[in-house]
Write a protein that holds these residues in place. Structure first.
Motif, PDB file in Angstrom:
ATOM      1  N   ALA A 186      36.994 -76.746  24.862  1.00  0.00           N
ATOM      2  CA  ALA A 186      37.604 -76.052  23.970  1.00  0.00           C
ATOM      3  C   ALA A 186      37.057 -76.752  22.520  1.00  0.00           C
ATOM      4  N   ILE A 187      36.683 -75.678  21.685  1.00  0.00           N
ATOM      5  CA  ILE A 187      36.005 -76.214  20.437  1.00  0.00           C
ATOM      6  C   ILE A 187      36.470 -75.383  19.243  1.00  0.00           C
ATOM      7  N   ALA A 188      37.154 -76.051  18.057  1.00  0.00           N
ATOM      8  CA  ALA A 188      37.791 -75.009  17.157  1.00  0.00           C
ATOM      9  C   ALA A 188      36.929 -75.581  15.791  1.00  0.00           C
ATOM     10  N   TRP A 189      36.475 -74.362  15.135  1.00  0.00           N
ATOM     11  CA  TRP A 189      36.207 -74.400  13.690  1.00  0.00           C
ATOM     12  C   TRP A 189      37.257 -73.768  12.873  1.00  0.00           C
ATOM     13  N   VAL A 190      37.853 -74.675  11.988  1.00  0.00           N
ATOM     14  CA  VAL A 190      39.012 -74.046  11.377  1.00  0.00           C
ATOM     15  C   VAL A 190      38.979 -74.655   9.847  1.00  0.00           C
ATOM     16  N   GLY A 191      39.728 -74.186   9.014  1.00  0.00           N
ATOM     17  CA  GLY A 191      40.025 -74.332   7.634  1.00  0.00           C
ATOM     18  C   GLY A 191      41.104 -74.913   7.226  1.00  0.00           C
TER      19      GLY A 191
ATOM     20  N   ALA B 209      39.736 -69.378   9.851  1.00  0.00           N
ATOM     21  CA  ALA B 209      40.218 -70.244   8.656  1.00  0.00           C
ATOM     22  C   ALA B 209      41.645 -70.910   8.822  1.00  0.00           C
ATOM     23  N   SER B 210      42.642 -69.964   9.307  1.00  0.00           N
ATOM     24  CA  SER B 210      43.689 -70.662   9.308  1.00  0.00           C
ATOM     25  C   SER B 210      44.171 -71.461  10.607  1.00  0.00           C
ATOM     26  N   GLY B 211      43.391 -71.273  11.699  1.00  0.00           N
ATOM     27  CA  GLY B 211      43.669 -71.697  12.783  1.00  0.00           C
ATOM     28  C   GLY B 211      44.822 -71.376  13.500  1.00  0.00           C
ATOM     29  N   ASN B 212      45.326 -70.436  13.154  1.00  0.00           N
ATOM     30  CA  ASN B 212      46.589 -69.907  13.822  1.00  0.00           C
ATOM     31  C   ASN B 212      46.499 -68.430  14.502  1.00  0.00           C
ATOM     32  N   SER B 213      45.236 -67.938  14.437  1.00  0.00           N
ATOM     33  CA  SER B 213      45.288 -66.416  14.739  1.00  0.00           C
ATOM     34  C   SER B 213      45.511 -66.592  16.493  1.00  0.00           C
ATOM     35  N   PRO B 214      46.660 -65.738  16.552  1.00  0.00           N
ATOM     36  CA  PRO B 214      47.280 -65.691  18.250  1.00  0.00           C
ATOM     37  C   PRO B 214      46.218 -65.706  19.323  1.00  0.00           C
TER      38      PRO B 214
ATOM     39  N   GLY C  74      44.105 -76.866   9.460  1.00  0.00           N
ATOM     40  CA  GLY C  74      43.707 -76.863  10.583  1.00  0.00           C
ATOM     41  C   GLY C  74      44.637 -75.915  11.688  1.00  0.00           C
ATOM     42  N   GLY C  75      45.840 -75.666  11.441  1.00  0.00           N
ATOM     43  CA  GLY C  75      46.465 -75.086  12.218  1.00  0.00           C
ATOM     44  C   GLY C  75      47.007 -75.419  13.637  1.00  0.00           C
ATOM     45  N   ARG C  76      47.389 -74.253  14.535  1.00  0.00           N
ATOM     46  CA  ARG C  76      47.563 -74.592  15.895  1.00  0.00           C
ATOM     47  C   ARG C  76      46.266 -75.008  16.684  1.00  0.00           C
ATOM     48  N   MET C  77      45.276 -74.407  16.177  1.00  0.00           N
ATOM     49  CA  MET C  77      43.878 -74.538  16.956  1.00  0.00           C
ATOM     50  C   MET C  77      43.381 -76.101  16.851  1.00  0.00           C
ATOM     51  N   LYS C  78      43.897 -76.654  15.770  1.00  0.00           N
ATOM     52  CA  LYS C  78      43.327 -78.187  15.707  1.00  0.00           C
ATOM     53  C   LYS C  78      43.972 -79.080  16.764  1.00  0.00           C
ATOM     54  N   ASP C  79      45.312 -78.689  16.986  1.00  0.00           N
ATOM     55  CA  ASP C  79      45.798 -79.342  18.179  1.00  0.00           C
ATOM     56  C   ASP C  79      45.619 -79.056  19.574  1.00  0.00           C
ATOM     57  N   ILE C  80      45.066 -78.272  19.742  1.00  0.00           N
ATOM     58  CA  ILE C  80      44.599 -77.744  21.206  1.00  0.00           C
ATOM     59  C   ILE C  80      43.339 -78.046  21.610  1.00  0.00           C
TER      60      ILE C  80
END
Length: 201
Positions: A151-156, A130-135, A159-165
């Motif tokens: 790499a695929i991200a589902w975020v809320g 949800a946060s996109g930031n879980s380490p 978008g957090g860091r995962m959105k940019d990775i």
């Protein structure tokens, strides 16, 4: 005031009104999804099935449950008899290995270290947060990106860091802390995508 508190206040203590407000809020969030991003994920998963690549899934808490559910739906519901099956692995499901890694090298490494053992170039990693930031999900996507995975991200939230990775992102835009609605929609994505893949050639 959080969005959930705001909805409760607007309902005036009525369970009926709160239920209506929650569903209406969820419907608005669903309508604002980027459907092209969902289609892009479907395309990646279709290609993985065709080529025999493995789809790895991971997340924490409610997102761990969604990861396991999605692995189940890909491995069975989206892999009917007569159709090439998905190779789907949930990285949260081996509790002995998960706790071994958490104890010995830190919880932030529990998914990336499994990918080190298992992932091959061309494999797909779906990380849900949800946060996109879980380490640990951040590190899983970084490992996939840097070692030939997709790499695929589902975020809320934002978008957090995962959105940019991630190479592909499905972003449930929401206020920070709206875990329930974000996780609800992530489960909708599971069922939507799995139902499509069950019928697609």
């Amino acid at each position: 005031m959080s969005k959930m508190t705001e909805l409760f206040a607007s309902a005036g203590g009525s369970g009926v009104q709160y239920a209506r407000a929650y569903i209406e809020h969820l419907s608005r969030m669903l309508s604002e999804l980027d459907f092209e991003s969902i289609a892009a994920v479907i395309e990646v998963l279709q290609k993985a099935r065709t080529q025999g690549n493995t789809v790895f899934l991971c997340g924490n808490g409610g997102s761990a449950a969604t990861s396991a559910h999605f692995a189940n739906d890909l491995g069975f519901g989206a892999s009917p008899d007569g159709k090439k099956p998905f190779r789907a692995v949930c990285l949260t499901s081996n509790s002995a290995f998960l706790t071994c890694l958490a104890n010995d090298i830190g919880y932030e490494n529990v998914f990336a270290r499994q990918l080190y053992n298992l992932m091959l170039p061309g494999d797909v990693v779906v990380a849900i947060s949800a946060s996109g930031n879980s380490p640990n999900t951040v590190k899983a996507l970084e490992y996939a990106r840097d070692n030939g995975g997709i790499a695929i991200a589902w975020v809320g939230f934002d978008g957090g860091r995962m959105k940019d990775i991630a190479a592909h992102v499905v972003h449930v835009k929401s206020s920070k802390g709206e875990y329930g609605p974000v996780e609800d929609i992530h489960m909708v994505l599971d069922h939507l995508i799995s139902a499509f893949l069950a019928s697609a050639d």
